[in-house]
Design an enzyme around this catalytic site. Structure first.
Site, PDB file in Angstrom:
ATOM      1  N   ASP A   1      -3.416  -9.846  -6.154  1.00 48.90           N
ATOM      2  CA  ASP A   1      -4.808  -9.598  -5.759  1.00 48.90           C
ATOM      3  C   ASP A   1      -5.359  -9.123  -4.653  1.00 48.90           C
ATOM      4  O   ASP A   1      -6.642  -8.939  -4.621  1.00 48.90           O
ATOM      5  CB  ASP A   1      -5.552 -11.007  -6.454  1.00 48.90           C
ATOM      6  CG  ASP A   1      -5.547 -11.960  -5.427  1.00 48.90           C
ATOM      7  OD1 ASP A   1      -4.384 -12.136  -4.560  1.00 48.90           O
ATOM      8  OD2 ASP A   1      -6.341 -12.642  -5.059  1.00 48.90           O
TER       9      ASP A   1
ATOM     10  N   ASP B   1      -1.141  -7.097  -1.522  1.00 43.18           N
ATOM     11  CA  ASP B   1      -0.323  -6.648  -2.609  1.00 43.18           C
ATOM     12  C   ASP B   1      -0.289  -5.271  -3.079  1.00 43.18           C
ATOM     13  O   ASP B   1       0.389  -5.008  -3.885  1.00 43.18           O
ATOM     14  CB  ASP B   1      -0.991  -7.527  -4.102  1.00 43.18           C
ATOM     15  CG  ASP B   1      -0.636  -9.037  -3.555  1.00 43.18           C
ATOM     16  OD1 ASP B   1       0.269  -9.530  -3.032  1.00 43.18           O
ATOM     17  OD2 ASP B   1      -1.631  -9.857  -4.129  1.00 43.18           O
TER      18      ASP B   1
ATOM     19  N   ASP C   1       2.286 -12.849  -7.644  1.00 42.40           N
ATOM     20  CA  ASP C   1       1.991 -13.241  -5.954  1.00 42.40           C
ATOM     21  C   ASP C   1       1.449 -14.797  -6.381  1.00 42.40           C
ATOM     22  O   ASP C   1       0.878 -14.996  -7.601  1.00 42.40           O
ATOM     23  CB  ASP C   1       0.877 -12.385  -5.509  1.00 42.40           C
ATOM     24  CG  ASP C   1       0.125 -12.921  -4.375  1.00 42.40           C
ATOM     25  OD1 ASP C   1       0.812 -13.077  -3.314  1.00 42.40           O
ATOM     26  OD2 ASP C   1      -0.828 -13.126  -4.247  1.00 42.40           O
TER      27      ASP C   1
ATOM     28  N   CYS D   1     -12.595  20.901  13.748  1.00 44.57           N
ATOM     29  CA  CYS D   1     -13.397  21.602  14.452  1.00 44.57           C
ATOM     30  C   CYS D   1     -13.669  22.789  14.264  1.00 44.57           C
ATOM     31  O   CYS D   1     -13.288  23.444  13.149  1.00 44.57           O
ATOM     32  CB  CYS D   1     -12.746  21.429  16.023  1.00 44.57           C
ATOM     33  SG  CYS D   1     -11.252  22.518  15.847  1.00 44.57           S
TER      34      CYS D   1
END
Length: 812
Positions: free
Chosen positions: A696, A700, A497, A10
């Protein structure tokens, strides 16, 4: 001076920042802009940039450090790199500097102005200029380096032509029987000295003047570099020869000799080394040049109802662009109409063209095949995938590995130490050497100066990084951070993964076992019709399977979802129910008739669904996320590299272990929530040591950041790729063993280079100083010293260039 400031919300914030900056000594006026989040400071005198940053931070806001890329000229050796780094670090507001001899670039972080950085390096004797966005200015840089190579070639030819007679006259007199007498009878020894003086003077004044123009000013600044060593060494040999030629009475009896050939040959050989270096350096940056060359120059854009050819820099977001057969796709975009096959091998490494139709994403730089299409631009300029790849490769090539720290410490004091060693050599030979002591002292001191130039040390690491990361880019392996190149080779465990990494990341119909009396297309069509009302991934997989098999869906009525059980509807006027085994039992169906199929699917970790049609049990269905075809080969390649592979997944233990067994994964961490992946990574690091994590998705990203090295599948999300150290552009797990093998090859190459560079100087400086003379009568001529010095740099560059022939494991 302009500072980027974060945290202002501000007008009150603006006032606080302005007041804080105004109180800093040397500040005249301050203008803070909330919209641009910048503070423009107008000084009345010298301003300490660090004091400005401190004032802003004390007020509760942050100054955003920026990164500036400079092209730096005149750097020739490792000591130059250290000097440029120290010079830039001394500029107020600079927080970090990395200087790369091979790329001739400096990467500076902080808030110092561009002009302050340029002024600093110019004062230090290394003129610089700003580098624009990734890949930009490549043609100008290539032209500059080409002109530099041509100038070196011209000067080398001039030096060779002028030096050859000097070498033949002087060295021939010592090495060829009768040559001394021939020279004496024809032109006379004194006249031969005059001729050598003229020719050598021309060599030093014209092709060799670069060494003196840079070397002596550096010496005057008490910051000697390689040019200083050459300048002092050749000047000593030349001036001694001039005194012997024109004022021999000033020298002690028995020391009147000339060494014009040493000065001339040293200049010629070092110019030869510089020229070969320049050619080799050009080859180290070929990967970047090829990437830049993939960018289209123009685009056919629809503007105001017409098609116009525009330079690629003028294409804007949401422009509609036409792509004709055989053209490069100019920018990233989405296909609006038309169909074609596009060669995306430059991104994915996959040679098979990919079909593109309405709604398909295309990447700038890829090559359209036979069809034509129009696209809507979704990324232009520096935001395209290709521009980001170029930027990643440039950043990796400019990075400094931890292994470089040893080199930096040595080279900081190396040149001054060499000059001290040369002086000590001169004094020792002068005091205790045999007659003519002055001659021996001069020749050996010059040999020490020339042989010790630390060019090879400065080139050992960055050239290997340049070639290694460039080769990685060609293979679809992008090292976002240079440190990953060193850390990856030490990984002992690879955690992966499951979804989107080991598997395709999208469920497909895997099994459809029919009960007796039912036909596949009829069952699949009716079940797909019922599931078409659902957006669940399993439902979508069944509908997609029907579409791929060309099965038309019957009309659907009376659809109803049965909570906790399944769904039911009327498909083509026939009642259909789809759900779990408990739903079938509630309907009074005997699922035991499909027990064998259910048992098999359970062992494979699949959760089956049942379908009943017209009141009879019709089929058992399983949807699964298929394993990528390359996953088993990738796991096998990781095992061959001696690595343990662990799968981290949210699946239940049965499903996870079934998948792990199919692809020969060593261990499984199952039933892990997204936030639990980081804990799993920490635990695996504690158990196994250095860990690489491959993922991916957005969930992850924390695990990628927590791992010692994070590798993101390039087909995944931007968030995952930003958190990763390495990006695998192909979306193929085979990129992981490729990246690790490349890391091992590159670091091995660097170690070979460093061993050669350090061993060369460690072994030959004492030889040049004459330590072998008392026992073996061996002295190292300054000319051979110059040749050996040039050879060391060429060896290092040539060894680094071997990485261009790196082949991924398992290929020929």
């Amino acid at each position: 001076m302009s500072l980027p400031i974060e945290g202002m919300t501000c007008g009150s914030c603006v006032g606080q920042v302005e007041r804080a900056l105004s109180r800093v000594e040397g500040v005249g006026s301050v203008t803070v802009n909330l919209a641009t989040e910048r503070a423009d400071i107008h000084p009345t005198g010298e301003i300490d940039a660090a004091a400005l940053v401190q004032a802003v931070e004390k007020a509760g806001y942050q100054v955003t450090a920026r990164t500036t890329e400079l092209a730096v000229q005149n750097m020739t050796c490792a000591s130059c790199v250290g000097r440029v780094e120290r010079t830039l670090k001394a500029v107020p507001g600079v927080t970090g500097v990395v200087v790369n001899l091979a790329t001739e670039r400096a990467t500076v972080q902080g808030v110092a102005s561009d002009q302050a950085l340029l002024d600093a390096v110019t004062r230090a004797g290394y003129p610089g200029r700003l580098i624009g966005a990734a890949g930009q200015g490549g043609d100008a840089e290539a032209d500059r380096k080409d002109a530099e190579r041509k100038t070196l070639w011209r000067d080398l030819l001039i030096a060779a032509v002028l030096t050859l007679p000097v070498f033949i006259i002087e060295m021939g007199s010592h090495m060829i029987p009768g040559m001394h007498g021939l020279v004496d009878r024809t032109i006379g020894m004194q006249n031969s000295w005059y001729l050598q003086f003229v020719l050598t003077t021309l060599v030093l004044v014209f092709p060799g003047r670069r060494f003196y123009q840079q070397g002596f000013p550096a010496l005057a600044r008490l910051a000697p570099d390689m040019n200083s060593l050459v300048a002092v060494g050749t000047s000593a040999a030349y001036l001694y020869s001039v005194v012997a030629t024109f004022m021999p009475q000033l020298l002690p009896e028995g020391t009147v000799n000339v060494y014009y050939e040493a000065a001339a040959v040293i200049v010629a050989l070092i110019l030869l080394g510089r020229y070969l270096e320049a050619k080799a350096r050009g080859r180290t940056s070929e990967a970047i040049q090829r990437l830049v060359g993939l960018q289209a120059r123009t685009a056919r854009v629809q503007r105001d109802g017409q098609i116009v050819d525009l330079p690629i820099g003028e294409v804007m977001l949401d422009d509609v662009v036409e792509v004709r057969p055989g053209e490069r796709v100019p920018v990233d975009g989405l296909v609006l109409e038309g169909q074609s096959y596009v060669d995306e091998s430059m991104i994915t490494g996959e040679p098979v063209p990919v079909v593109k139709e309405s709604g398909s994403a295309v990447v700038g730089g890829t090559i359209n095949q036979t069809g034509a299409f129009t696209l809507r631009a979704t990324a232009v300029g520096g935001q395209t995938v290709l521009a980001q790849i170029i930027r990643l490769v440039e950043q990796a090539q400019a990075s400094k590995l931890p292994i470089q720290a040893v080199v930096d410490k040595v080279t900081m004091w190396f040149v001054p130490a060499v000059m001290g060693a040369a002086l000590l050599t001169f004094l020792v030979w002068l005091v205790v050497g045999p007659e003519p002591a002055l001659t021996f002292a001069l020749v050996n001191a010059v040999a020490v100066l020339i042989i010790a130039c630390p060019c090879a040390m400065g080139l050992a690491t960055p050239t290997s990084i340049m070639v290694g990361t460039g080769r990685g880019a060609e293979l679809g392996v992008l090292f976002r951070k240079g440190e990953a190149l060193q850390l990856l080779k030490d990984a002992s465990v690879v955690a992966v993964d499951k979804t989107g990494t080991l598997t395709e990341g999208r469920p497909v119909l895997a099994d459809l076992e029919l009960a007796e009396g039912f036909e596949r297309s009829s069952v699949l069509g009716r079940v797909a019709a019922v599931e078409s009302r659902s957006e669940h991934p399993i439902a979508r997989a069944i509908v997609d399977a029907a579409g791929q098999e060309g099965i038309s869906l019957p009309e659907l009525t009376d659809f109803e979802s049965v909570t906790g059980m399944g769904v039911r509807a009327s498909a083509g006027g026939v009642p259909v129910q789809v759900g779990a085994d408990r739903y079938m039992r509630e309907l009074g169906m005997d699922v035991s008739v499909l027990a064998d199929a259910a048992e098999r699917l359970g062992k494979e970790g699949k959760s089956p669904l049942y379908a009943a049609i017209d009141g009879r049990l019709a089929a058992i269905i399983a949807v699964a996320d298929p394993i990528k075809p390359t996953t088993p080969a990738a796991i096998a390649a990781l095992h061959e590299l001696g690595l343990k592979v662990v799968m981290i997944t949210g699946d239940n233990q049965v499903t996870a272990r079934a998948i792990a067994a199919r692809v020969n994964i060593d261990d499984v961490v199952a039933e892990v929530m997204p936030e639990g992946k980081v804990d799993a990574v920490r635990r695996l690091k504690a158990e196994h040591g250095r860990l690489a994590f491959v993922g991916d998705g957005i969930n992850d990203a924390p695990a990628l950041a927590e791992a010692d090295v994070g590798l993101a599948i390039g087909t995944g999300t931007d968030v995952a790729m930003e958190a990763a150290d390495v990006v695998l552009m192909s979306g193929d797990l085979l990129g992981v063993p490729n990246a690790i093998a490349l890391s091992k090859a590159t670091i091995s190459n660097i170690r070979q280079n460093l061993f050669w560079a350090f061993a060369y100087n460690t072994a030959l400086i004492p030889v040049a100083a004459g330590v072998l003379y008392p026992a073996f009568g061996i002295l190292l001529s300054p000319m051979f010293a110059a040749g050996a010095m040039a050879l060391s740099s060429i060896f290092v560059l040539g060894n680094a260039l071997r990485l261009r022939r790196f082949r991924v494991p398992g290929t020929v």
